[in-house]
Design a protein around this motif. Structure first.
Motif, PDB file in Angstrom:
ATOM      1  N   ASP A  98      67.566  10.457  45.113  1.00 38.75           N
ATOM      2  CA  ASP A  98      66.428  10.630  44.201  1.00 38.75           C
ATOM      3  C   ASP A  98      65.936   9.275  43.682  1.00 38.75           C
ATOM      4  OD1 ASP A  98      67.972   9.825  42.043  1.00 38.75           O
ATOM      5  OD2 ASP A  98      68.265  11.846  41.248  1.00 38.75           O
ATOM      6  N   TYR A  99      64.901   9.282  42.891  1.00 34.96           N
ATOM      7  CA  TYR A  99      64.322   7.988  42.516  1.00 34.96           C
ATOM      8  C   TYR A  99      65.185   7.226  41.522  1.00 34.96           C
ATOM      9  CZ  TYR A  99      62.338   9.719  38.093  1.00 34.96           C
ATOM     10  OH  TYR A  99      62.183  10.226  36.840  1.00 34.96           O
ATOM     11  N   ASN A 100      66.264   7.857  41.028  1.00 34.86           N
ATOM     12  CA  ASN A 100      67.240   7.120  40.206  1.00 34.86           C
ATOM     13  C   ASN A 100      68.332   6.488  41.064  1.00 34.86           C
ATOM     14  OD1 ASN A 100      66.055   8.047  37.729  1.00 34.86           O
ATOM     15  ND2 ASN A 100      66.920  10.049  38.205  1.00 34.86           N
ATOM     16  N   GLY A 101      68.232   6.665  42.376  1.00 35.59           N
ATOM     17  CA  GLY A 101      69.230   6.095  43.278  1.00 35.59           C
ATOM     18  C   GLY A 101      70.444   6.993  43.454  1.00 35.59           C
ATOM     19  N   TYR A 102      70.362   8.241  43.028  1.00 30.47           N
ATOM     20  CA  TYR A 102      71.513   9.159  43.112  1.00 30.47           C
ATOM     21  C   TYR A 102      71.407  10.035  44.361  1.00 30.47           C
ATOM     22  CZ  TYR A 102      74.661  12.988  41.838  1.00 30.47           C
ATOM     23  OH  TYR A 102      75.659  13.937  41.833  1.00 30.47           O
ATOM     24  N   LYS A 103      72.470  10.046  45.168  1.00 31.09           N
ATOM     25  CA  LYS A 103      72.493  10.927  46.347  1.00 31.09           C
ATOM     26  C   LYS A 103      72.870  12.314  45.845  1.00 31.09           C
ATOM     27  CE  LYS A 103      74.931  11.698  50.704  1.00 31.09           C
ATOM     28  NZ  LYS A 103      75.806  12.811  50.309  1.00 31.09           N
ATOM     29  N   VAL A 104      71.930  13.258  45.907  1.00 34.98           N
ATOM     30  CA  VAL A 104      72.121  14.506  45.168  1.00 34.98           C
ATOM     31  C   VAL A 104      73.141  15.454  45.807  1.00 34.98           C
ATOM     32  CG1 VAL A 104      69.849  14.405  44.051  1.00 34.98           C
ATOM     33  CG2 VAL A 104      70.094  15.631  46.205  1.00 34.98           C
ATOM     34  N   TRP A 105      73.212  15.489  47.129  1.00 33.79           N
ATOM     35  CA  TRP A 105      74.176  16.410  47.770  1.00 33.79           C
ATOM     36  C   TRP A 105      75.551  15.763  47.840  1.00 33.79           C
ATOM     37  CZ3 TRP A 105      73.336  21.431  49.378  1.00 33.79           C
ATOM     38  CH2 TRP A 105      72.005  21.860  49.358  1.00 33.79           C
ATOM     39  N   PRO A 106      76.611  16.514  47.565  1.00 34.02           N
ATOM     40  CA  PRO A 106      77.958  15.944  47.725  1.00 34.02           C
ATOM     41  C   PRO A 106      78.228  15.648  49.202  1.00 34.02           C
ATOM     42  CG  PRO A 106      78.070  18.290  47.086  1.00 34.02           C
ATOM     43  CD  PRO A 106      76.621  17.902  47.096  1.00 34.02           C
ATOM     44  N   ASP A 422      79.022  15.045  43.644  1.00 40.48           N
ATOM     45  CA  ASP A 422      80.247  14.243  43.663  1.00 40.48           C
ATOM     46  C   ASP A 422      80.498  13.539  42.329  1.00 40.48           C
ATOM     47  OD1 ASP A 422      81.198  14.764  46.223  1.00 40.48           O
ATOM     48  OD2 ASP A 422      79.884  13.277  47.140  1.00 40.48           O
ATOM     49  N   ASP A 423      79.419  13.194  41.627  1.00 42.90           N
ATOM     50  CA  ASP A 423      79.553  12.389  40.415  1.00 42.90           C
ATOM     51  C   ASP A 423      79.628  13.299  39.177  1.00 42.90           C
ATOM     52  OD1 ASP A 423      79.303  10.723  38.240  1.00 42.90           O
ATOM     53  OD2 ASP A 423      77.628   9.571  39.060  1.00 42.90           O
ATOM     54  N   PRO A 424      80.785  13.319  38.492  1.00 43.58           N
ATOM     55  CA  PRO A 424      80.935  14.198  37.320  1.00 43.58           C
ATOM     56  C   PRO A 424      79.881  13.934  36.239  1.00 43.58           C
ATOM     57  CG  PRO A 424      83.044  13.217  37.909  1.00 43.58           C
ATOM     58  CD  PRO A 424      82.015  12.549  38.763  1.00 43.58           C
ATOM     59  N   ALA A 425      79.386  12.702  36.157  1.00 45.46           N
ATOM     60  CA  ALA A 425      78.403  12.402  35.112  1.00 45.46           C
ATOM     61  C   ALA A 425      77.025  12.975  35.451  1.00 45.46           C
ATOM     62  CB  ALA A 425      78.293  10.895  34.935  1.00 45.46           C
ATOM     63  N   MET A 426      76.813  13.277  36.723  1.00 45.82           N
ATOM     64  CA  MET A 426      75.476  13.702  37.159  1.00 45.82           C
ATOM     65  C   MET A 426      75.397  15.179  37.515  1.00 45.82           C
ATOM     66  SD  MET A 426      73.692  10.994  36.947  1.00 45.82           S
ATOM     67  CE  MET A 426      72.247  11.102  37.972  1.00 45.82           C
ATOM     68  N   SER A 427      76.571  15.849  37.631  1.00 45.74           N
ATOM     69  CA  SER A 427      76.543  17.222  38.140  1.00 45.74           C
ATOM     70  C   SER A 427      77.484  18.109  37.328  1.00 45.74           C
ATOM     71  CB  SER A 427      76.978  17.233  39.616  1.00 45.74           C
ATOM     72  OG  SER A 427      78.180  16.522  39.770  1.00 45.74           O
ATOM     73  N   PRO A 428      76.987  19.252  36.816  1.00 46.16           N
ATOM     74  CA  PRO A 428      77.836  20.147  36.028  1.00 46.16           C
ATOM     75  C   PRO A 428      78.920  20.838  36.854  1.00 46.16           C
ATOM     76  CG  PRO A 428      75.504  20.659  35.719  1.00 46.16           C
ATOM     77  CD  PRO A 428      75.590  19.690  36.849  1.00 46.16           C
TER      78      PRO A 428
END
Ligand SMILES: Cc1cc2nc3c(=O)[nH]c(=O)nc-3n(C[C@H](O)[C@H](O)[C@H](O)COP(=O)(O)OP(=O)(O)OC[C@H]3O[C@@H](n4cnc5c(N)ncnc54)[C@H](O)[C@@H]3O)c2cc1C
Ligand code: SF4
Length: 476
Positions: A98-106, A422-428
């Motif tokens: 995404d535009y924040n640089g986060y790969k959204v799918w684990p 994958d990232d606990p800070a980004m995904s519930p």
């Protein structure tokens, strides 16, 4: 009736009925709570009367009342009212950043790992590619428009057997042609012992000593509670987020990401007015989803396009007009009458965008805040318009607008509000749908889908639900 279950599932759409069957096949005692009622072929009507449609649909507005999000509210959820397009997501979807640089799918979820689960759903729901004989004229005409550009457009996949092309797929198929979950997963689940309680609205989830309690409103006995060792949220992207937000006082470790990252799958509606001299497209005839999909713009623009058919009411539901003109007045009436009958092509564009909206509670009811004017969405719309104009000019057609100014985004493909990642800070939720900090509490519906699917959402939601059910069966 005992109120203790191995698994309590909230919602009976793709995310709910699929785990219900798989867990019951594994010997588990399963209860599904569904807020809608049991509707079958004899209850459906070939009608677009809003009074009829609200009996099987839930409408939730955006907080500026610019968009009304629609989802199925009946046993079988969206599968009963959807228009049936079920294609697999292209591989590139799973590496979307995404535009924040986060790969959204684990990393654990990609086209390769989902393929066996896609195949299970396709087999169970009898999904197959339409034949050209089944493609309505509007779909065939769009394929011709692509051909004129030297581009490809092929038939899409549907769970339809002997379709009669009556065009009421989204009102419920009275012929039983559309293989909704009511034809496969749900009867198989009932045969395997699953109990479906309809008319039951889940409100909150409370942690217990060995699992969770689900507090719900029962149409007969009022407020009730059931206990599940495992609880699975499958109330749709808005519904599941709302239940978790309501439960925050009990589930105090919930991620602040719950309700965030809402996306409409990048759905935009565009239209074309064909030039004189083309055979009539008979836009009003044929199945709701007009049978074809093009991936010709996927590599360069990250979008796919498919076509639809529709009743005259489309002119009141949308604001279809030529750029620079208005959708009202005697001239508009005359124009819409002419083009509706023979020269109208309507398309749904789906593409990869960052999920920028969020769901929140207002007086305990969910509302959606969606900001289409953000930079990334505006850039996306610009890309879609560039593609639309290239199609129009290659075919001497006119790209039509579908909002007072601009393009309508469809409100049927909501996702991302309780996303896996994958990232606990980004995904519930973790990659297997387990809510972080809450062992045994899962999400398996479109809310768990972390990013756009590039095509319609249901098949990927269903395959992901099969994957999560598989995980639960091997770990519980
Ligand atoms: C008109 C229309 C056309 C569509 N066409 C297509 C298409 O062609 N292809 C495609 O892929 N997708 C299509 N979709 C989208 C598709 O239907 C959804 O993406 C899909 O159904 C989402 O699955 P789900 O399991 O997340 O939720 P749903 O299928 O919406 O199921 C959620 C269920 O939970 C129930 N529920 C909600 N809250 C509660 C609660 N508190 N307590 C108990 N039960 C609750 C709901 O009543 C519902 O039955 C369409 C949708 C609509 C509305
Ligand atoms: S077009 Fe086909 S699938 Fe849709 S309602 Fe009619 S018969 Fe059923």
């Amino acid at each position: 009736m005992s109120n203790l279950y191995d698994a309590v599932i909230i919602g009976s759409g793709f995310g709910g009925s699929i785990p219900a069957l798989r867990l019951a096949q594994n010997g588990k005692k399963v209860l599904v709570l569904e807020q809608g009622f049991r509707n079958t072929e004899k209850d459906f009507k070939q009608s677009w009367d809003p009074k009829y449609l609200v009996t099987m649909n839930q409408i939730i507005p955006s907080d500026d009342y610019a968009v009304f999000y629609r989802s199925g509210m009946t046993l079988g959820g969206g599968s009963v009212v959807f228009s049936g397009l079920m294609n697999r997501a292209p591989s590139k979807v799973f590496s979307f950043v995404d535009y924040n640089g986060y790969k959204v799918w684990p990393d654990a979820v990609n086209r390769q790992t989902l393929d066996p689960y896609y195949a299970m759903v396709e087999q169970t729901m009898a999904v197959r590619q339409a034949t050209w004989d089944e493609v309505p004229k509007t779909g065939g005409t769009f394929a011709r428009m692509m051909d004129n550009m030297g581009l490809t457009c092929d038939r899409a996949n549907y769970p339809y057997i002997n379709c009669r092309q009556c065009g009421f797929c989204e009102a419920g198929c009275i012929y039983g042609v559309k293989q909704s979950l009511m034809h496969n997963y749900i009867p198989q689940a009932e045969a395997a012992g699953v109990e479906f309680r309809t008319g039951c609205i889940a409100m909150e989830i409370l942690p217990g000593t060995s699992g969770y309690g689900v507090r719900y409103m029962d149409p007969h006995s009022g407020e009730s509670t059931v206990q599940g060792t495992v609880v699975i949220l499958a109330a749709g992207a808005i519904g599941s987020a709302a239940i978790l937000l309501r439960s925050k006082q009990y589930l105090t470790q919930l991620s602040p990401q719950v309700g965030q990252n809402f996306s409409n799958n990048g759905d935009l509606i565009i239209g074309f007015q064909l030039p004189d001299g083309w055979p009539s497209v008979e836009y009003y005839k044929g199945r709701t989803n007009a049978g074809v999909m093009t991936y010709a713009f996927w590599d360069e623009y990250g979008i796919t396009i498919h076509t639809g058919t529709g009743p005259p009411a489309i002119f009141s539901g949308l604001n279809i007009h030529r750029p620079g003109e208005y959708a009202w007045g005697a001239g508009f009436k005359q124009w819409s009458r002419e083009i509706y009958l023979s020269k109208l092509i309507m398309c749904v564009v789906i593409g990869l965008v960052t999920g920028e909206g969020y769901v929140y509670l207002s007086n305990d009811s969910p509302l959606v805040h969606f900001s289409p004017a953000t930079r990334s969405f505006t850039d996306y719309v610009d890309r879609v318009v560039a593609v639309g104009n290239s199609i129009a000019s290659a075919n001497s057609a006119v790209l039509l607008q579908t909002r007072t100014s601009g393009y309508e985004y469809t409100a049927n493909h909501m996702l991302g509000t309780v996303r896996i990642g994958d990232d606990p800070a980004m995904s519930p939720a973790d990659p297997y749908g387990q809510i972080r900090g809450y062992r045994g509490l899962f999400v398996s519906d479109s809310g768990s889908i972390p990013g756009g699917t590039g095509v319609n959402l249901s098949l990927t939601t269903a395959a992901n639900a099969e994957r999560i059910a598989d995980y639960i069966n091997t770990h519980w």
